[in-house]
Design a protein around this motif. Structure first.
Motif, PDB file in Angstrom:
ATOM      1  N   TYR A 151       0.837  -1.205   0.000  1.00 19.29           N
ATOM      2  CA  TYR A 151       0.000   0.000   0.000  1.00 19.29           C
ATOM      3  C   TYR A 151       0.868   1.249   0.000  1.00 19.29           C
ATOM      4  N   ILE A 152       1.866   1.293   0.898  1.00 20.80           N
ATOM      5  CA  ILE A 152       2.756   2.464   0.961  1.00 20.80           C
ATOM      6  C   ILE A 152       3.428   2.687  -0.392  1.00 20.80           C
ATOM      7  N   PHE A 153       3.958   1.591  -0.949  1.00 20.97           N
ATOM      8  CA  PHE A 153       4.705   1.687  -2.201  1.00 20.97           C
ATOM      9  C   PHE A 153       3.802   2.146  -3.348  1.00 20.97           C
ATOM     10  N   SER A 154       2.549   1.664  -3.370  1.00 22.07           N
ATOM     11  CA  SER A 154       1.657   2.040  -4.471  1.00 22.07           C
ATOM     12  C   SER A 154       1.284   3.511  -4.372  1.00 22.07           C
ATOM     13  N   THR A 155       1.096   4.032  -3.131  1.00 29.35           N
ATOM     14  CA  THR A 155       0.790   5.460  -3.015  1.00 29.35           C
ATOM     15  C   THR A 155       1.986   6.285  -3.470  1.00 29.35           C
ATOM     16  N   LEU A 156       3.199   5.830  -3.118  1.00 31.05           N
ATOM     17  CA  LEU A 156       4.399   6.540  -3.575  1.00 31.05           C
ATOM     18  C   LEU A 156       4.475   6.551  -5.092  1.00 31.05           C
ATOM     19  N   ARG A 157       4.177   5.383  -5.689  1.00 34.93           N
ATOM     20  CA  ARG A 157       4.304   5.306  -7.149  1.00 34.93           C
ATOM     21  C   ARG A 157       3.239   6.127  -7.850  1.00 34.93           C
ATOM     22  N   GLU A 158       2.049   6.234  -7.231  1.00 33.43           N
ATOM     23  CA  GLU A 158       1.017   7.091  -7.816  1.00 33.43           C
ATOM     24  C   GLU A 158       1.465   8.536  -7.823  1.00 33.43           C
ATOM     25  N   LYS A 159       2.137   8.951  -6.721  1.00 32.78           N
ATOM     26  CA  LYS A 159       2.659  10.326  -6.648  1.00 32.78           C
ATOM     27  C   LYS A 159       3.750  10.531  -7.694  1.00 32.78           C
ATOM     28  N   MET A 160       4.575   9.488  -7.884  1.00 33.24           N
ATOM     29  CA  MET A 160       5.723   9.639  -8.782  1.00 33.24           C
ATOM     30  C   MET A 160       5.308   9.833 -10.238  1.00 33.24           C
ATOM     31  N   LYS A 161       4.077   9.410 -10.551  1.00 33.57           N
ATOM     32  CA  LYS A 161       3.628   9.565 -11.937  1.00 33.57           C
ATOM     33  C   LYS A 161       3.638  11.028 -12.351  1.00 33.57           C
ATOM     34  N   ASN A 162       3.330  11.929 -11.407  1.00 36.46           N
ATOM     35  CA  ASN A 162       3.255  13.350 -11.734  1.00 36.46           C
ATOM     36  C   ASN A 162       4.528  14.104 -11.367  1.00 36.46           C
ATOM     37  N   ALA A 163       5.513  13.387 -10.814  1.00 37.00           N
ATOM     38  CA  ALA A 163       6.728  14.077 -10.378  1.00 37.00           C
ATOM     39  C   ALA A 163       7.669  14.281 -11.563  1.00 37.00           C
ATOM     40  N   PRO A 164       8.454  15.388 -11.511  1.00 37.94           N
ATOM     41  CA  PRO A 164       9.399  15.643 -12.611  1.00 37.94           C
ATOM     42  C   PRO A 164      10.641  14.757 -12.488  1.00 37.94           C
ATOM     43  N   ILE A 165      10.533  13.534 -12.957  1.00 43.62           N
ATOM     44  CA  ILE A 165      11.644  12.588 -12.872  1.00 43.62           C
ATOM     45  C   ILE A 165      12.376  12.573 -14.209  1.00 43.62           C
ATOM     46  N   PRO A 166      13.725  12.575 -14.201  1.00 45.83           N
ATOM     47  CA  PRO A 166      14.457  12.505 -15.475  1.00 45.83           C
ATOM     48  C   PRO A 166      14.049  11.275 -16.283  1.00 45.83           C
ATOM     49  N   ASP A 167      14.032  11.420 -17.598  1.00 49.05           N
ATOM     50  CA  ASP A 167      13.530  10.364 -18.478  1.00 49.05           C
ATOM     51  C   ASP A 167      14.158   8.996 -18.206  1.00 49.05           C
ATOM     52  N   GLY A 168      15.465   9.003 -17.981  1.00 46.72           N
ATOM     53  CA  GLY A 168      16.155   7.728 -17.799  1.00 46.72           C
ATOM     54  C   GLY A 168      15.725   6.979 -16.550  1.00 46.72           C
ATOM     55  N   PHE A 169      15.151   7.700 -15.583  1.00 49.25           N
ATOM     56  CA  PHE A 169      14.782   7.078 -14.311  1.00 49.25           C
ATOM     57  C   PHE A 169      13.301   6.731 -14.239  1.00 49.25           C
ATOM     58  N   LYS A 170      12.524   7.146 -15.242  1.00 46.84           N
ATOM     59  CA  LYS A 170      11.068   6.953 -15.169  1.00 46.84           C
ATOM     60  C   LYS A 170      10.708   5.472 -15.108  1.00 46.84           C
ATOM     61  N   GLY A 171       9.606   5.176 -14.397  1.00 44.23           N
ATOM     62  CA  GLY A 171       9.105   3.802 -14.358  1.00 44.23           C
ATOM     63  C   GLY A 171       9.838   2.934 -13.362  1.00 44.23           C
ATOM     64  N   VAL A 172      10.343   1.802 -13.859  1.00 45.26           N
ATOM     65  CA  VAL A 172      10.940   0.809 -12.952  1.00 45.26           C
ATOM     66  C   VAL A 172      12.216   1.306 -12.249  1.00 45.26           C
ATOM     67  N   PRO A 173      13.140   2.013 -12.936  1.00 44.29           N
ATOM     68  CA  PRO A 173      14.359   2.421 -12.228  1.00 44.29           C
ATOM     69  C   PRO A 173      14.086   3.219 -10.959  1.00 44.29           C
TER      70      PRO A 173
END
Lengths: 193, 102
Positions: A151-173
């Motif tokens: 549950y904790i991890f899924s909420t974090l990942r939902e937040k990360m969808k909208n976060a400005p993450i560099p292209d190379g790190f998006k998704g699984v990395p």
């Protein structure tokens, strides 16, 4: 067993020896079905059900059949047999009794067969000489710990969808990095008791 | 000899027990399913890739049969497979209408 012992056992199973972040079991569903909160919780609930049942059945088989006959080396194949059959039975049962639950669990139910947390916990409670009651509590609490972390991890990942993450790190990395940081945080819980 | 026989007997008994249990329960807990879903599922690639937006091929098969999805959603599928599903569904619905007409 006193209430205090039960609580200590459950607490250590959920936080101190968390299946995912301390024992590193069940990483596949942890990465695979954690991108949405609903599916993470659905998977977690299904896992609680299967882990508790299969650990108890495995414990009984190990203690009353494998050990007296002195063939404990057969445990892996016997446990896998138990887990696969139980998952199949549970799947048929939910399909009959509650089609809505069956639909919401969907593909996750058969996938639990290959979740190594299930086999891992069955092996742990059998070989570490737990009593019947503590095996039941330990496996249930560990599965709750799995749901908790999912549950904790899924909420974090939902937040990360909208976060400005560099292209190379998006998704699984970035998910892997987050899981690593979470594991470091959970490692600190070891100092609590 | 005993060392070999005991595990063999144990696995045969356990496997037979669980197998019989599942066979029995599958009769008791039998649920009638729409056979069209099974047929369409058989025609899909069956790799559960999730590219269509459903958790697995079974989800898409159900959506196609209920009219909520199209075979085009299946990305790994070939055009030949899509045509086959469409002709199959058209044929079945025609048969159903003919049955109703009787």
């Amino acid at each position: 067993m006193t209430l205090g012992e039960i609580l200590t056992l459950a607490f250590s199973a959920i936080l101190l020896q968390n299946v995912v972040l301390s024992r590193f079991l069940g990483i596949c569903p942890f990465m695979g079905v954690s991108s949405k909160r609903d599916s993470a919780v659905g998977m977690g609930l299904a896992v609680i059900f299967v882990i508790t049942l299969s650990s108890v059945v495995s414990w009984v088989l190990y203690t009353y059949i494998l050990k007296p006959f002195d063939i404990v080396y057969m445990r892996t194949i016997v446990f896998i047999l138990v887990i696969a059959s139980l998952v199949q039975i549970i799947e048929m049962f939910t399909k009959k009794v509650s089609p809505t639950l069956y639909k919401s669990l969907g593909i996750y139910l058969p996938l639990i067969t290959t979740n190594c947390a299930v086999l891992g916990l069955a092996t742990i409670v059998a070989t570490d000489e737990y009593t019947f009651l503590s095996a039941l509590i330990y496996s249930f609490a560990s599965a709750v710990g799995f749901l908790f972390v999912m549950y904790i991890f899924s909420t974090l990942r939902e937040k990360m969808k909208n976060a400005p993450i560099p292209d190379g790190f998006k998704g699984v990395p970035i998910a892997m990095i987050t899981a690593g940081i979470m594991a470091m945080i959970f490692a600190r819980f070891a100092g609590v008791i | 000899m005993k060392e070999i026989l005991v595990p063999i007997i144990l696995l045969v008994v356990l496997g037979g027990f669980f197998g019989a249990l599942i066979a029995y329960l599958s009769k008791v807990l039998y649920v009638e399913v729409d056979t069209r879903v099974q047929d369409v599922l058989g025609m899909l690639p069956g790799i559960n890739c999730g590219a269509c937006g459903h958790p697995g091929c079974a989800g898409l098969a159900e959506a196609i049969v209920s009219g909520k999805g199209t075979p085009e959603q299946c990305r790994p599928g070939k055009q030949e497979m899509r045509d086959r599903i469409k002709t199959y569904l058209a044929q079945v619905s025609k048969e159903l209408q003919e049955e109703k007409a009787k």
